[in-house]
Design an enzyme around this catalytic site. Sequence first.
Site, PDB file in Angstrom:
ATOM      1  N   ARG A   1      -6.497  -8.329  -9.086  1.00 48.71           N
ATOM      2  CA  ARG A   1      -7.536  -7.978  -8.122  1.00 48.71           C
ATOM      3  C   ARG A   1      -8.897  -8.230  -8.761  1.00 48.71           C
ATOM      4  NH1 ARG A   1      -7.760  -1.912  -6.007  1.00 48.71           N
ATOM      5  NH2 ARG A   1      -8.703  -1.577  -8.054  1.00 48.71           N
TER       6      ARG A   1
ATOM      7  N   ASN B   1      -4.387   4.002   0.519  1.00 51.64           N
ATOM      8  CA  ASN B   1      -5.312   5.111   0.261  1.00 51.64           C
ATOM      9  C   ASN B   1      -6.597   4.957   1.068  1.00 51.64           C
ATOM     10  OD1 ASN B   1      -3.412   5.968  -1.559  1.00 51.64           O
ATOM     11  ND2 ASN B   1      -4.577   5.432  -3.372  1.00 51.64           N
ATOM     12  N   ASP B   2      -7.285   3.840   0.851  1.00 52.18           N
ATOM     13  CA  ASP B   2      -8.539   3.611   1.569  1.00 52.18           C
ATOM     14  C   ASP B   2      -8.296   3.374   3.060  1.00 52.18           C
ATOM     15  OD1 ASP B   2     -10.583   4.021  -0.244  1.00 52.18           O
ATOM     16  OD2 ASP B   2     -10.475   2.003  -1.056  1.00 52.18           O
TER      17      ASP B   2
ATOM     18  N   HIS C   1      -8.206  15.195  -9.553  1.00 57.65           N
ATOM     19  CA  HIS C   1      -7.912  14.037 -10.393  1.00 57.65           C
ATOM     20  C   HIS C   1      -6.687  14.285 -11.265  1.00 57.65           C
ATOM     21  CE1 HIS C   1     -12.243  12.239 -10.109  1.00 57.65           C
ATOM     22  NE2 HIS C   1     -11.443  11.771  -9.183  1.00 57.65           N
TER      23      HIS C   1
ATOM     24  N   CYS D   1       0.298  -1.610  -1.874  1.00 59.80           N
ATOM     25  CA  CYS D   1       0.018  -1.239  -3.263  1.00 59.80           C
ATOM     26  C   CYS D   1      -0.642   0.128  -3.361  1.00 59.80           C
ATOM     27  CB  CYS D   1      -0.863  -2.290  -3.942  1.00 59.80           C
ATOM     28  SG  CYS D   1      -2.496  -2.479  -3.196  1.00 59.80           S
TER      29      CYS D   1
ATOM     30  N   ARG E   1      -5.678  -4.114 -11.916  1.00 58.91           N
ATOM     31  CA  ARG E   1      -7.088  -3.774 -11.754  1.00 58.91           C
ATOM     32  C   ARG E   1      -7.898  -4.361 -12.901  1.00 58.91           C
ATOM     33  NH1 ARG E   1      -4.000   0.882 -11.371  1.00 58.91           N
ATOM     34  NH2 ARG E   1      -3.842   1.817  -9.286  1.00 58.91           N
TER      35      ARG E   1
ATOM     36  N   ARG F   1     -10.301  11.496   1.554  1.00 57.46           N
ATOM     37  CA  ARG F   1      -9.045  11.974   0.961  1.00 57.46           C
ATOM     38  C   ARG F   1      -9.294  12.919  -0.209  1.00 57.46           C
ATOM     39  NH1 ARG F   1      -7.900   7.805  -3.228  1.00 57.46           N
ATOM     40  NH2 ARG F   1      -9.304   6.068  -2.877  1.00 57.46           N
TER      41      ARG F   1
ATOM     42  N   GLU G   1      -7.626  -2.860   3.495  1.00 54.21           N
ATOM     43  CA  GLU G   1      -7.914  -1.450   3.243  1.00 54.21           C
ATOM     44  C   GLU G   1      -9.048  -0.930   4.124  1.00 54.21           C
ATOM     45  OE1 GLU G   1      -8.989  -1.090  -0.911  1.00 54.21           O
ATOM     46  OE2 GLU G   1      -9.764  -3.132  -0.908  1.00 54.21           O
TER      47      GLU G   1
END
Length: 505
Positions: A300, A422-423, A166, A470, A264, A433, A399
Amino acid sequence: MKGTLAIGKAWILHRGGETGQPSERTLDEAFEYETSRLSAFIQDSPSPEVFSAHLEILEDPLLRDSIQRNVSEGLTPSESVKAAEEEISAIFNETGDEYFKSRVDDLRDVCRGLVEYLDGVPDNSFENLPKDAVVVAPELFPSDMAEMDLGTVKALVTRKGSPTSHVAIIARGRGIPFVSGIDIDGINTGDLLLVDTGKAEVKVNPSEIEERAFRSRMAEDKGIPEGMIQAIRKHGVKILGNAGSVKDVEEAIRSGAEGIGLFRTEFLFLCRDKLPSEEEQFSIYKETVEACQGRPLTIRTMDIGGDKPAPGLDLPKEDNPFLGMRGIRLSLNMPEIFKEQIRAILRASAHGKIRMMLPMVTRLEELVQTKALVEECKASLRSSGSLFDSDMEIGVMIETPAAALISDRLAAEAGFFSIGTNDLTQYVMAADRGNSSVSNLCNPLDKAVIRTVKMVVDAAKKEKIPVGVCGEAASDPEVANVLCDLGIDSLSLGSPTLIKELSLH
């Protein structure tokens, strides 16, 4: 590329109060303090999901029950927390499940916060952090990233850690070089350090020749690779920003973003036992779109679930939350809560250009059902005399492989696409990941991923709707070049530094 090289003087992190005197503070007070602290981090961090994972651990009865059991056996509150940390870490590691093993660092960070509060440790570890320092520490935690002024940090160097942690994710998002696995015993405060993330190397007190050569490399690498700039110019790709708070939006727009490609909304739901009202959401969305100063804002809808639980929703535990009740499927399963968010977004659209984006779509029906709810909310707002943009666009995040495979049908119903790399990458490659043993498979340039993205772009072009990216891959020049050549219309970036450098060109 910027974010891979840095030069600066070492500043050794000393946990300021590690010798603090035990206090009379109670466990209840410690939990209340840590809840408040994590909630503030969720509000202010560009990576709220990191601290929502911490909050989930803090609220898990497993932690409190283990601590209370240790107290009943005669340990002090502080000792009980430490013992509970060891017990639960062992349980997580012994499961062999990578999801639980990856939560150990989160658990340690949470327990560290409890122990420091109980021991009366002053929260001043970064109080004397000088400007342009290279922070050197045995280990850094996400809470450290939230507490230090990252705008003054040149680089981060640690003994423990990994490129997928993280801390690494937050550092990358801010364009800060981060190197782990370094023997820091020979480094002293004030030493000149040359930090190279590409080679995972740190040179201590280099010679004049070495320093001069390194500065030459930095000068060459300082800007964005010319190939990326040319690709953006050639295809007329817009540079947008990713944001998780009004503060993030302001910073992205100030850096030159042409709009916000991903706002977000999870931070409104993650850090509280009571769900936000329609009025509270409207107030935030209105403030956010006004901060865009006439540029478009893509909101979103709540992407709750997976690694982002919301206490106010009282969701059941799931064995595999990433493949469970999350994103749009959760919203549609709770239509009254979803309609409150939709109405708030619609009302805010009267104050600026807003687009609404749906996360984790896997079926056409999910888009169709959402559009029906939007029309229902529009009728309700008309009857009450509320103003809104009747032509507000509704788009879909791509995604999942399922969404990509039906992208032609989705494109016929959606106002725009936004690819969450990412997803999408981890689902296409069936590789977590966050799991270091298979993270090499999570390559956005893998042929399978590129073919999937091309399928989505072609579907969007056929229906003449815009398609952007994104995900984190948008910030990687090599990946961005390929995406531009595939025909994407926008790159939405999380790093204000990168946005600023691209906007200057």
